[in-house]
Design a protein around this motif. Structure first.
Motif, short mmCIF file in Angstrom:
data_model
loop_
_atom_site.label_atom_id
_atom_site.label_comp_id
_atom_site.label_asym_id
_atom_site.label_seq_id
_atom_site.Cartn_x
_atom_site.Cartn_y
_atom_site.Cartn_z
N ASP A 178 -1.46 20.33 5.01
CA ASP A 178 -0.09 19.89 4.76
C ASP A 178 0.35 20.40 3.39
N VAL A 179 1.53 21.00 3.33
CA VAL A 179 2.13 21.44 2.07
C VAL A 179 3.39 20.61 1.86
N ASP A 180 3.34 19.73 0.86
CA ASP A 180 4.45 18.82 0.58
C ASP A 180 4.85 18.03 1.82
N GLY A 181 3.85 17.62 2.60
CA GLY A 181 4.10 16.85 3.80
C GLY A 181 4.45 17.66 5.02
N ASN A 182 4.53 18.99 4.90
CA ASN A 182 4.83 19.87 6.04
C ASN A 182 3.52 20.48 6.56
N LYS A 183 3.23 20.23 7.83
CA LYS A 183 2.00 20.74 8.40
C LYS A 183 2.12 22.23 8.66
N ILE A 184 1.15 22.99 8.20
CA ILE A 184 1.09 24.43 8.48
C ILE A 184 -0.24 24.74 9.15
N GLU A 185 -0.26 25.78 9.95
CA GLU A 185 -1.45 26.16 10.70
C GLU A 185 -1.82 27.60 10.37
N ALA A 186 -3.10 27.90 10.61
CA ALA A 186 -3.57 29.27 10.41
C ALA A 186 -2.95 30.18 11.47
N PRO A 187 -2.71 31.44 11.14
CA PRO A 187 -3.02 32.09 9.85
C PRO A 187 -2.05 31.66 8.76
N TYR A 188 -2.59 31.57 7.54
CA TYR A 188 -1.79 31.18 6.39
C TYR A 188 -1.23 32.45 5.73
N ARG A 189 0.08 32.53 5.67
CA ARG A 189 0.72 33.73 5.15
C ARG A 189 1.46 33.40 3.85
N PHE A 190 1.05 34.06 2.79
CA PHE A 190 1.64 33.88 1.46
C PHE A 190 2.60 35.05 1.18
N LYS A 191 3.84 34.72 0.84
CA LYS A 191 4.78 35.71 0.35
C LYS A 191 4.98 35.45 -1.14
N VAL A 192 4.65 36.45 -1.92
CA VAL A 192 4.60 36.25 -3.37
C VAL A 192 5.41 37.36 -4.05
N ILE A 193 6.31 36.96 -4.95
CA ILE A 193 7.09 37.91 -5.74
C ILE A 193 6.48 37.98 -7.14
N GLY A 194 6.21 39.18 -7.57
CA GLY A 194 5.61 39.41 -8.88
C GLY A 194 5.18 40.85 -8.97
N LYS A 195 4.45 41.18 -10.01
CA LYS A 195 3.97 42.54 -10.18
C LYS A 195 2.74 42.74 -9.31
N ASN B 43 3.92 30.02 4.73
CA ASN B 43 4.28 29.64 6.10
C ASN B 43 5.64 28.91 6.15
N GLY B 44 6.62 29.44 5.45
CA GLY B 44 7.95 28.87 5.51
C GLY B 44 8.19 27.68 4.61
N VAL B 45 7.24 27.36 3.73
CA VAL B 45 7.39 26.24 2.79
C VAL B 45 7.41 26.82 1.38
N ARG B 46 8.45 26.52 0.63
CA ARG B 46 8.58 27.02 -0.74
C ARG B 46 7.64 26.25 -1.67
N VAL B 47 6.92 26.98 -2.47
CA VAL B 47 5.99 26.38 -3.42
C VAL B 47 6.69 26.25 -4.77
N VAL B 48 6.72 25.03 -5.32
CA VAL B 48 7.36 24.78 -6.61
C VAL B 48 6.34 24.11 -7.54
N ALA B 49 6.84 23.66 -8.68
CA ALA B 49 5.93 23.12 -9.69
C ALA B 49 5.21 21.86 -9.22
N ASN B 50 5.88 21.00 -8.44
CA ASN B 50 5.27 19.75 -8.02
C ASN B 50 4.72 19.81 -6.59
N THR B 51 4.46 21.00 -6.10
CA THR B 51 3.91 21.14 -4.74
C THR B 51 2.49 20.58 -4.68
N TYR B 52 2.18 19.88 -3.59
CA TYR B 52 0.84 19.35 -3.38
C TYR B 52 0.36 19.74 -2.00
N LEU B 53 -0.95 19.87 -1.84
CA LEU B 53 -1.57 20.26 -0.57
C LEU B 53 -2.62 19.23 -0.21
#
Length: 290
Positions: free
Chosen positions: A221-238, A203-213
């Motif tokens: 809250d993701v790193d102090g940023n409030k997000i609301e449903a629906p929760y959308r994950f954008k993931v780069i990988g295989k 939801n527009g918040v970058r997830v890093v090594a020290n991210t907390y929820l």
């Protein structure tokens, strides 16, 4: 007449026996003749048998006689046995979730483990290749500079300071009941990382090594940023690794569906993760490289 006369043919009257003497004889037990100690084992008696090996072993073990060192060893063995019992119990609990899994689910889990092993092996070979190129290059300074720039770019993607794009998945979690909590989203992030995710955005918040929820009412809250449903994950990988990791039996998707949430996953050849994090300068830590 003063003299008594005996009648002819008369017999003398015997004196009656003393009844008290007979009673004393009946009450007193007959005397048992004693024998000397040296005569206890006579010529006709067998000596006591020698104890057997088992009897000698029992006599040597009981009652127990422990030294201090033996007590210490016993305590150490008890602790080792207790640790092994706890480990076996925890292993049994962790494997109980797979006992009722279908054969195709088990095959998918094994494939995922093989993929993780292959990724680690590829990473190892890549590092060895870089080392060999650095050692064999005629201009080692230039080669080192190239590898440093490449490493900086990779670390920037992991730290969230630069944007990234590549193949991956988009996972959308619909939570109309408000039952999805922060720990469930954190489990999804950890599962994606274990499956080889290189960049994650929620939801527009970058997830890093020290991210907390954390939970914030019915939101997260993701790193102090409030997000609301629906929760959308954008993931780069295989994608072939990310999607099966979320759908394993008892995994993220099944857990969310038990909470009456709806999960949809789409694969894509191009996922853009453009949410950035400001580079943080440590207060005390400094590079030790010279």
């Amino acid at each position: 007449m003063s003299d008594a006369k005996e009648l002819p043919g008369a017999q003398p009257v015997p004196t009656p026996p003393d009844h008290r003497d007979n009673r004393l004889r009946r009450e007193l037990p007959p005397e048992v003749p004693g024998r000397a100690p040296e005569e206890a084992v006579g010529a006709g008696e067998d000596p006591q048998p020698e104890p057997t090996g088992r009897q000698r072993l029992v006599q040597g073990l009981w009652p127990p006689r422990f030294t201090r060192n033996q007590l210490v060893v016993a305590l150490l063995l008890f602790g080792l046995g207790f640790g092994l019992a706890v480990q076996v119990a925890s292993t049994s609990d962790s494997s109980s979730a797979l006992r009722g899994a279908r054969q195709e689910d088990l095959v998918r889990i094994l494939d995922e483990l093989d993929d993780r092993t292959q990724r680690l092996e590829d990473e190892k070979q890549g590092l060895e290749k870089q080392r060999q190129e650095l050692e064999n290059s005629s201009d080692q300074a230039e080669e080192a500079r190239k590898q440093t720039l490449e490493k900086e770019r990779q670390l920037g993607v992991l730290a969230g300071t630069v944007a990234a794009q590549g193949p991956g998945i988009t996972m959308t979690i619909e939570d109309t009941k408000g039952t999805v909590q922060a720990d469930m989203l954190l489990d999804a992030i950890q599962e994606l990382r274990a499956a080889g995710a290189e960049a994650i955005q929620v939801n527009g918040v970058r997830v890093v090594a020290n991210t907390y929820l954390t939970d914030s009412g019915k939101n997260v809250d993701v790193d102090g940023n409030k997000i609301e449903a629906p929760y959308r994950f954008k993931v780069i990988g295989k994608p072939q690794d990310l999607e099966p990791a979320l759908n394993i039996p008892g995994g993220v998707v099944q857990t969310l569906e038990k909470e009456q949430a709806t999960v949809s996953i789409e694969r894509s050849d191009k996922i853009v993760v453009d949410a950035l994090r400001a580079a943080e300068q440590p207060d005390y830590a400094r590079s030790s490289a010279r």
